[in-house]
Design a protein around this motif. Structure first.
Motif, PDB file in Angstrom:
ATOM      1  N   LEU A 387      46.161  52.099  59.120  1.00  0.00           N
ATOM      2  CA  LEU A 387      47.577  52.397  58.912  1.00  0.00           C
ATOM      3  C   LEU A 387      48.449  51.155  59.005  1.00  0.00           C
ATOM      4  O   LEU A 387      49.483  51.056  58.350  1.00  0.00           O
ATOM      5  N   LYS A 388      48.026  50.220  59.833  1.00  0.00           N
ATOM      6  CA  LYS A 388      48.799  48.990  60.028  1.00  0.00           C
ATOM      7  C   LYS A 388      47.859  47.897  60.513  1.00  0.00           C
ATOM      8  O   LYS A 388      46.962  48.151  61.302  1.00  0.00           O
ATOM      9  N   ARG A 389      48.071  46.679  60.011  1.00  0.00           N
ATOM     10  CA  ARG A 389      47.244  45.551  60.432  1.00  0.00           C
ATOM     11  C   ARG A 389      48.172  44.407  60.836  1.00  0.00           C
ATOM     12  O   ARG A 389      49.077  44.041  60.091  1.00  0.00           O
ATOM     13  N   THR A 390      47.922  43.872  62.039  1.00  0.00           N
ATOM     14  CA  THR A 390      48.783  42.819  62.573  1.00  0.00           C
ATOM     15  C   THR A 390      47.943  41.665  63.089  1.00  0.00           C
ATOM     16  O   THR A 390      46.972  41.874  63.821  1.00  0.00           O
ATOM     17  N   LYS A 400      45.682  49.471  63.490  1.00  0.00           N
ATOM     18  CA  LYS A 400      45.985  50.841  63.909  1.00  0.00           C
ATOM     19  C   LYS A 400      45.316  51.768  62.907  1.00  0.00           C
ATOM     20  O   LYS A 400      45.608  51.717  61.709  1.00  0.00           O
ATOM     21  N   THR A 401      44.363  52.604  63.380  1.00  0.00           N
ATOM     22  CA  THR A 401      43.570  53.424  62.470  1.00  0.00           C
ATOM     23  C   THR A 401      43.697  54.906  62.807  1.00  0.00           C
ATOM     24  O   THR A 401      43.982  55.278  63.953  1.00  0.00           O
ATOM     25  N   SER A 402      43.467  55.721  61.809  1.00  0.00           N
ATOM     26  CA  SER A 402      43.502  57.175  62.010  1.00  0.00           C
ATOM     27  C   SER A 402      42.196  57.639  62.637  1.00  0.00           C
ATOM     28  O   SER A 402      41.126  57.105  62.347  1.00  0.00           O
ATOM     29  N   SER A 403      42.306  58.653  63.509  1.00  0.00           N
ATOM     30  CA  SER A 403      41.136  59.118  64.262  1.00  0.00           C
ATOM     31  C   SER A 403      41.266  60.612  64.529  1.00  0.00           C
ATOM     32  O   SER A 403      42.377  61.117  64.729  1.00  0.00           O
ATOM     33  N   PRO A 404      40.143  61.359  64.539  1.00  0.00           N
ATOM     34  CA  PRO A 404      40.208  62.792  64.836  1.00  0.00           C
ATOM     35  C   PRO A 404      40.756  63.056  66.240  1.00  0.00           C
ATOM     36  O   PRO A 404      40.586  62.243  67.151  1.00  0.00           O
ATOM     37  N   LEU A 405      41.397  64.196  66.413  1.00  0.00           N
ATOM     38  CA  LEU A 405      41.927  64.576  67.722  1.00  0.00           C
ATOM     39  C   LEU A 405      40.814  64.900  68.705  1.00  0.00           C
ATOM     40  O   LEU A 405      40.888  64.574  69.877  1.00  0.00           O
ATOM     41  N   GLY A 406      39.776  65.611  68.264  1.00  0.00           N
ATOM     42  CA  GLY A 406      38.674  65.981  69.151  1.00  0.00           C
ATOM     43  C   GLY A 406      38.217  67.405  68.924  1.00  0.00           C
ATOM     44  O   GLY A 406      37.552  67.707  67.947  1.00  0.00           O
ATOM     45  N   VAL A 407      38.617  68.305  69.831  1.00  0.00           N
ATOM     46  CA  VAL A 407      38.254  69.721  69.716  1.00  0.00           C
ATOM     47  C   VAL A 407      39.525  70.553  69.645  1.00  0.00           C
ATOM     48  O   VAL A 407      40.413  70.429  70.494  1.00  0.00           O
ATOM     49  N   THR A 689      45.687  58.345  66.497  1.00  0.00           N
ATOM     50  CA  THR A 689      45.428  56.958  66.119  1.00  0.00           C
ATOM     51  C   THR A 689      44.620  56.244  67.193  1.00  0.00           C
ATOM     52  O   THR A 689      44.591  56.656  68.358  1.00  0.00           O
ATOM     53  N   ARG A 690      43.937  55.205  66.767  1.00  0.00           N
ATOM     54  CA  ARG A 690      43.219  54.307  67.676  1.00  0.00           C
ATOM     55  C   ARG A 690      43.592  52.873  67.316  1.00  0.00           C
ATOM     56  O   ARG A 690      43.995  52.589  66.188  1.00  0.00           O
ATOM     57  N   TRP A 691      43.437  51.982  68.287  1.00  0.00           N
ATOM     58  CA  TRP A 691      43.690  50.564  68.054  1.00  0.00           C
ATOM     59  C   TRP A 691      42.354  49.826  68.040  1.00  0.00           C
ATOM     60  O   TRP A 691      41.560  49.930  68.970  1.00  0.00           O
ATOM     61  N   ILE A 692      42.121  49.075  66.981  1.00  0.00           N
ATOM     62  CA  ILE A 692      40.897  48.275  66.840  1.00  0.00           C
ATOM     63  C   ILE A 692      41.300  46.803  66.840  1.00  0.00           C
ATOM     64  O   ILE A 692      42.087  46.370  65.991  1.00  0.00           O
ATOM     65  N   LEU A 693      40.781  46.064  67.805  1.00  0.00           N
ATOM     66  CA  LEU A 693      41.112  44.642  67.915  1.00  0.00           C
ATOM     67  C   LEU A 693      39.873  43.809  67.610  1.00  0.00           C
ATOM     68  O   LEU A 693      38.817  43.998  68.212  1.00  0.00           O
ATOM     69  N   ARG A 694      40.005  42.878  66.665  1.00  0.00           N
ATOM     70  CA  ARG A 694      38.892  42.009  66.269  1.00  0.00           C
ATOM     71  C   ARG A 694      39.241  40.558  66.625  1.00  0.00           C
ATOM     72  O   ARG A 694      40.262  40.038  66.158  1.00  0.00           O
TER      73      ARG A 694
END
Length: 715
Positions: A387-390, A400-407, A689-694
């Protein structure tokens, strides 16, 4: 530490037991004999024999052992040139012939050292078709056991008419696991122990850290929950074959335990009632409460299945949805039969007509649902979407990526088509799902759930979508805030209010669908008549149907309004009025402006202008869907900007407020909440959403070791 299990107390009465030794127990990873393991097993059997148990052994390993021996002979007898040529694999039956002799010689040697006598019995599938053979077999085994001899059975693969010992699964038995189950029945064993290379049956592949050991197999819980890994490295079927054999024997009255053949004294621990391995018993379902089966177990299973679903490729998730759509169409007649039975029962019970209308799957509905699922499947994959890359610093990029809620727990009333929409959205969004439908749609929901979960591959597991069958379970489910992430109620105001007040789990939904259409003095009255009629009569029981018609005061005595009122009455709509409409239009008074009819009825009121209409909507509406019919663009913009509802329309029917019509593929419900999702909730509303840091080794070090840039990076 293992404790005793009350459900295993019956083991104290065991006299005759059959022990099946798997190939992975007999051999090491390199295919050679596991002499230490086999020796320890023989010692256990000797101790059992001394204690008065009648022990029968069914062993695998002959083919593997024979292949190892023949490889060695070929190596010894081949020239260097011969070894450079491609090596053809050995015939399985030849391997069996060589291996049976070697395997039995080994057992005989080990048992002789323990002062125990053993006997070999080779059988084939065709032998059991002969009643005389079966009788003689029983007598021979009785004689051997009376002499304290250990009968050792093996399928005689060397002369079996089976096409290939590792491939053909036809016949009375098809491998040594099924042979052991058959012998348990034929020889009236009290217990069957299947020894494997793992502790027992797991909820998934044993190598998966998320997999859990199942201590007691309950068909109602575990049949669709378990995901099997690869088949045995050396045998025919691995755990899949063992479970099939165990279920067959257990439901015929022979208790079965699958446990590790690696651990010392495991067989003795089983007989002492310790909780080792996995127990199969015909009464196992009576040992677990229904609430446990349908509550936490279902939620945990749904979460585990959802994680396996998320691990699939986008294309594989798409295939699952396409398979669900095809399955619905293929089973349309069966679904129709069950739905008609629900409708007939509802009519017999005298249920409200609006409820029966929502309950019925009208002609073409299954096709429409299947097509909606295909639209959903062909949409862009929502999972893992960036969704967003910084750029935080040089070489340090945050996404910032989209992610399932869970159950998700969805509680809905009457409408079985909601089950299909919700299930397809859960699959597309990678979420686990628990569904509780109304009792009036019990048969429809059951068949739809079965069709959908059957179409979900074993790699994910049918327990991705659980169907809760009792209303009594809802209070317990609402307490599971540690395993359920979102509740979406679809139903009456009473249902939604009860759920909101009974749980710590976030609730997404709407309590009422009190939708308004305001006809401004600038309206084209032909358009107004067309839109108002559609908003009311297209589907009166829907939450997006018009419940209140507001009319500008300047239209009160006009022919256009009279025609609109006549058209509504002609279509069978019962009209009630507010204080002003009662006088002007001579209507019976409405009991309340805040009322959802869900039927061919609505309230009419006359207002001063667009601002009065907006105030009325805010005071009496439910923030669902509201519409203005106007040609004056300025008035329309005031309405669109100031009405604080989830959906606000200009010159269009309120019935357009629908996930499929919005192009969302389907909807899980319509939310009037202001947090997370609002309006028709499609796939995006079921994501977080989840945050992925590389990075490349960056450290904070008091913010001295990095120079922040905080640049937006194009996607």
């Amino acid at each position: 530490m293992n404790g005793t299990d009350r459900s295993r107390g019956f083991f104290k009465d065991v006299k005759r037991l059959i022990i099946k030794v798997g190939t992975a127990v007999v051999t090491r990873a390199d295919g050679r004999l596991a002499l230490g393991r086999l020796g320890a097993l023989c010692e256990q059997i000797k101790d059992l024999n001394s204690l008065g148990y009648e022990v029968i052994v069914v062993t695998s390993g002959a083919v593997g052992l024979g292949r190892q021996r023949l490889k060695y002979r070929r190596l010894v007898n081949s020239s260097f040139a011969d070894l450079q040529k491609p090596q053809v694999d050995f015939d399985g039956k030849a391997c069996a012939a060589v291996g049976q002799n070697n395997l039995m010689a080994l057992y005989d040697t080990l048992f002789s050292q323990l002062d125990v006598t053993s006997a070999q019995l080779l059988v084939t599938d065709s032998d059991f078709r002969d009643e005389g053979f079966r009788k003689q077999l029983d007598e021979t085994v009785k004689s051997l056991l009376a002499l304290r001899v250990i009968p050792i059975f093996n399928e005689n693969d060397a002369v079996s008419t089976r096409r290939a010992p590792y491939e053909d699964s036809s016949g009375i038995f098809w491998d040594n696991d099924s042979l052991a189950a058959l012998l348990a029945l034929e020889l009236k064993a009290d217990l069957l122990v299947l020894l494997s290379d793992v502790e027992g049956l797991y909820s998934g592949p044993p190598s998966d850290p998320q997999s859990k050991l199942i201590h007691t197999y309950i068909k109602e819980i575990h049949q669709s929950e378990i995901t099997f890994g690869d088949k045995s490295r050396v045998g025919r079927g691995g755990m899949t074959a063992k479970v099939k054999a165990a279920v067959n024997a257990a439901y015929a009255g022979i208790p079965v335990v699958i446990t590790s053949g690696y651990a010392p004294e495991n067989i003795m621990k089983v007989l002492q009632g310790e909780r080792v391995g996995t127990l199969f018993h015909q009464d196992a379902h009576l040992w677990v409460s229904v609430k446990e089966v349908c509550g936490r177990e279902m939620a945990v299973a749904a979460r585990e299945s959802s994680r396996r679903l998320q691990a699939l490729s986008s294309q594989d998730r798409k295939k699952i949805l396409m398979g669900v759509a095809d399955a619905l169409e293929a089973n349309e007649n069966l679904i129709k039969i069950e739905n008609e039975a629900d409708v007939a029962a509802a009519q017999l019970a005298g249920l409200d007509k609006s409820l029966i209308s929502r309950l019925a799957l009208k002609p073409g509905k299954i096709e429409s649902l299947a097509n909606s699922i295909r639209v959903l499947a062909n949409m862009e994959d929502p999972i893992g979407h960036v969704l967003k890359r910084t750029e935080l610093a040089d070489g340090l990029v945050l996404e910032k990526t989209s992610s399932p809620l869970g159950v998700l727990l969805i509680v809905f009333e009457s409408r079985p088509d909601a089950l299909v929409q919700i299930a397809s959205l859960a699959i597309r969004s990678g979420n686990g799902l628990l569904l509780k439908g109304g009792k009036e749609a019990k048969r429809s929901n059951a068949i739809l759930h079965k069709v959908i979960t059957t179409a979900i591959p074993d790699t994910v597991g049918g327990r991705l979508i659980g169907l809760v069958t009792s209303r009594d379970e809802i209070p317990d489910l609402l307490k599971l805030d540690d395993v359920i992430d979102l509740v979406i109620p679809r139903g009456s105001n009473k249902l939604v209010s009860q759920i909101k007040s009974s749980t710590k789990i976030p609730v997404l939904g709407h309590a009422d669908g009190i939708c308004h259409v305001y006809v401004d003095k600038s309206a084209n009255m032909e358009m107004a008549k067309r839109v108002v009629l559609d908003a009311k009569i297209d589907y009166p029981a829907a939450c997006n149907a018009m419940e209140t018609l507001l009319v500008h005061q300047d239209l009160g005595q006009t022919a256009g309004l009279n025609e609109l009122i006549v058209a509504l009455r002609t279509e069978g709509v019962t009209l009630f009025g507010g204080p002003r409409a009662c006088k002007v239009l001579n209507l019976p008074e409405a009991h309340s402006f805040h009322h959802e009819y869900n039927s061919m009825a609505c309230t009419v009121e006359i207002v001063d202008d667009v601002y009065a209409a907006i105030n009325h909507i805010h005071q009496h509406g439910s923030a669902h869907t509201d519409c203005i019919i106007a040609e004056d663009q300025d008035v329309a913009e005031v309405f669109l900007c100031q009405v604080d509802s989830a959906a606000v329309f200009h010159n269009a029917s309120t019935r357009f407020c629908d996930g499929a019509r919005f192009g969302l593929g389907a909807e899980v419900g319509i939310s009037t909440s202001r947090i997370h999702a609002r309006g028709p909730v499609g796939v995006e509303g079921l994501l977080t959403t989840r945050w992925i840091l590389r990075g490349c080794g960056q450290v904070v070090n008091g913010d001295k070791g990095v120079i922040y840039t905080h640049k937006d990076v194009s996607l």
